[in-house]
Every structure is written in structure tokens, then in C-alpha cells.
Design an enzyme around this catalytic site. Structure first.
Site, mmCIF file in Angstrom:
data_model
loop_
_atom_site.group_PDB
_atom_site.id
_atom_site.type_symbol
_atom_site.label_atom_id
_atom_site.label_comp_id
_atom_site.label_asym_id
_atom_site.label_seq_id
_atom_site.Cartn_x
_atom_site.Cartn_y
_atom_site.Cartn_z
ATOM 1 N N HIS A 105 40.016 0.079 34.039
ATOM 2 C CA HIS A 105 39.480 -1.297 34.406
ATOM 3 C C HIS A 105 39.938 -2.279 33.322
ATOM 4 C CE1 HIS A 105 37.267 -0.082 37.884
ATOM 5 N NE2 HIS A 105 36.620 0.863 37.085
ATOM 6 N N ARG A 161 40.954 6.539 28.270
ATOM 7 C CA ARG A 161 40.473 6.809 29.991
ATOM 8 C C ARG A 161 41.760 6.243 30.784
ATOM 9 N NH1 ARG A 161 35.428 4.505 33.546
ATOM 10 N NH2 ARG A 161 36.353 2.551 32.910
ATOM 11 N N ASP A 163 51.999 12.435 25.520
ATOM 12 C CA ASP A 163 53.103 12.516 24.518
ATOM 13 C C ASP A 163 53.086 11.320 23.537
ATOM 14 O OD1 ASP A 163 54.292 14.568 25.682
ATOM 15 O OD2 ASP A 163 55.779 13.639 26.776
ATOM 16 N N GLU A 180 31.104 10.667 39.258
ATOM 17 C CA GLU A 180 30.689 9.363 39.479
ATOM 18 C C GLU A 180 30.607 8.909 41.025
ATOM 19 O OE1 GLU A 180 33.060 6.286 37.565
ATOM 20 O OE2 GLU A 180 34.761 7.661 37.938
ATOM 21 N N ASP A 230 29.435 3.409 39.419
ATOM 22 C CA ASP A 230 30.151 3.901 40.502
ATOM 23 C C ASP A 230 29.358 4.631 41.281
ATOM 24 O OD1 ASP A 230 32.807 2.983 40.949
ATOM 25 O OD2 ASP A 230 33.215 3.734 38.987
#
Length: 266
Positions: free
Chosen positions: A48, A73, A87, A152, A178
Site C-alpha cells: 500500500h 511486504r 536477491d 485477511e 481487510d
């Protein structure tokens, strides 16, 4: 050189409470400020917040000298994106909206090299290997990686037992905002039905022998979830804290136009 130590994963293994903060400004400068405050972990939000792989990299580099452990996240569980994030040196990865055990197994495979997974080999091109300076990285990388799946949604809670049982899933993180929206209680994670589903997800995760976390910027929520067994709790959001402090500061000199409250739903 040695494999970089994953302090967050080590702390989870000790079953110690871990207090975290959401980092949503998407800059290394702001993340470094937060990293110096003493929180156990910080969530660099790629879902977000307006983050990209390069901006996440700059934040990982900025917070590296500090004791606050970065958790990243992803915007999605896409295997190619996960490869890029690993990576650049992400060691603890959170993936949103995981709803089935099969989806969780795919994420585990994305975190591991063949024959146990599908992660591509970058070798000397990658920060994760410290450009080939970490000995035997291909065979040992999984030991320092931590996968957190977010439950969620209604479907996710229905399948939480199976999700938590997947080998390679280290922790389950519950998203109250959510979940409450998906259950028809928009903006109201405190609704009894939502709380019942959260409690069920926590209990199922613990029963599977896994660690459970949650976002709870309101103190009473955080303390309740910890009493239920949540071990790592995000107790603040940097953007919300800035907004709240700035409005309180202005209110000292001018009549406030609205009540200053911290976010409870993100």
C-alpha cells in the site's frame, strides 16, 4: 563472509514478544529515522505504500546498521517479484492475502532453490549473496529466510489451519482491516464477528506450532491480541503517528477542526 543474521527469525524462535512499526513513507531517509527508535521490527510496505524494488533496496541499506529488523511486504505473491526481493537481500518476507494451503506452498517454493523450490540463481549479481562472498549460499539461504503469510479474508480464515500447517511457512499475520471489510463490517475490526474470526486464526496458528502476528495500532487492541498469543504486533504506523502528532501540535494554537485519533483499521 558469513550469511547475514536474521534477527527477526531468531527472535521468533525464542518466542519473545516483538513490537513493530509500519514504515510507509517509502524512502530510506524516513525508514532510517524509524529504525533508530528501538522497535524490534519494522514493516517496509510494498503493498500500500508507493514502493518499488529499488526503493525497498535503499531502505534495506539505510536500516542495516540498526537493531530494528526489516520485514518487507510484497505487493503480491508473484514468484518473479519474490525472486527480485530475495536477491536484493530481503530475508523476512510478508505476502498479503494468502487464502489456501496451495497458495502457501507456492510461496514456499518461491523462497527456495531447486530441487526444493523454483527460485532463480543470481549468483554474483545479487546483494543477497553479497556478490558471491557468502560461502555455500545456495544450500544455506533458506536457513536465514523467514516467510510470513497474511490471512485477511473470510476464505483465508476458513483455511487457516491448513495454511499454518504448510512446511516452510514460518508465521501467519492477520490483517484486521481487510478481514473486517470482507466480513461486511467495513472499518470496524472491533465487531464481535471479526474478533471471533481473528481469535480463531490466532488459535489455529498456534495449534500448528507456528507464530502469529497482527497489526494493532490501538493499545487496547494490541494488548488483547498479545494476551491471545500473538507474538509480533505492529503497534504503530509512521504516517499515522506523524499526522496525529502534527495535528495535536497545531491544536495547541488553533481550535482543532476534527478529533485527533490514531488509525485502527489499516
Amino acid at each position: 563472509m558469513k550469511m547475514p543474521h536474521n534477527a527477526f527469525k531468531a527472535a521468533l524462535a525464542k518466542r519473545e514478544p516483538q513490537y513493530g512499526i509500519w514504515a510507509g513513507f517509502a524512502t530510506g531517509y524516513a525508514s532510517e529515522i524509524v529504525a533508530g527508535l528501538g522497535y524490534d521490527w519494522m514493516l517496509i510496505d510494498g503493498e500500500h505504500a508507493p514502493n518499488t524494488v529499488p526503493s525497498i533496496l535503499s531502505q534495506l541499506q539505510a536500516v542495516m546498521p540498526y537493531s530494528t529488523a526489516p520485514v518487507v511486504r510484497a505487493v503480491t505473491g508473484d514468484t518473479v517479484l519474490i525472486k527480485q526481493l530475495l536477491d536484493i537481500g530481503v530475508q523476512t518476507l510478508m505476502v498479503p492475502m494468502v487464502e489456501t494451503a496451495e497458495q502457501a506452498r507456492v510461496l514456499v517454493q518461491a523462497m527456495r532453490y531447486p530441487p526444493h523450490g523454483v527460485r532463480g540463481v543470481g549468483g554474483g549479481l545479487t546483494r543477497a549473496t553479497r556478490w558471491d562472498a557468502v560461502p555455500d549460499y545456495l544450500n544455506t539461504a533458506h536457513e536465514a529466510l523467514c516467510l510470513i503469510v497474511q490471512v485477511e479474508s473470510r476464505l483465508g480464515v476458513e483455511n487457516v489451519e491448513a495454511i499454518a500447517a504448510v512446511e516452510g511457512v514460518d508465521a501467519v499475520f492477520i490483517g484486521p482491516a481487510d478481514l473486517s471489510t470482507g466480513l461486511g463490517h467495513i472499518g470496524n475490526p472491533s465487531h464481535p464477528e471479526v474478533q471471533k474470526q481473528i481469535r480463531h486464526a490466532v488459535d489455529a496458528t498456534l495449534a500448528a506450532g507456528k507464530v502469529c502476528g497482527i497489526l494493532a495500532p490501538a493499545e487496547e487492541d494490541a494488548r488483547r491480541y498479545m494476551s491471545w498469543g500473538c507474538q509480533f504486533v505492529a503497534v504503530g504506523i509512521d504516517i499515522s503517528l506523524l499526522r496525529q502528532a502534527a495535528k495535536e501540535n497545531l491544536a495547541r494554537y488553533r481550535e482543532p477542526q476534527e478529533t485527533v485519533t490514531a488509525s485502527r483499521t489499516y
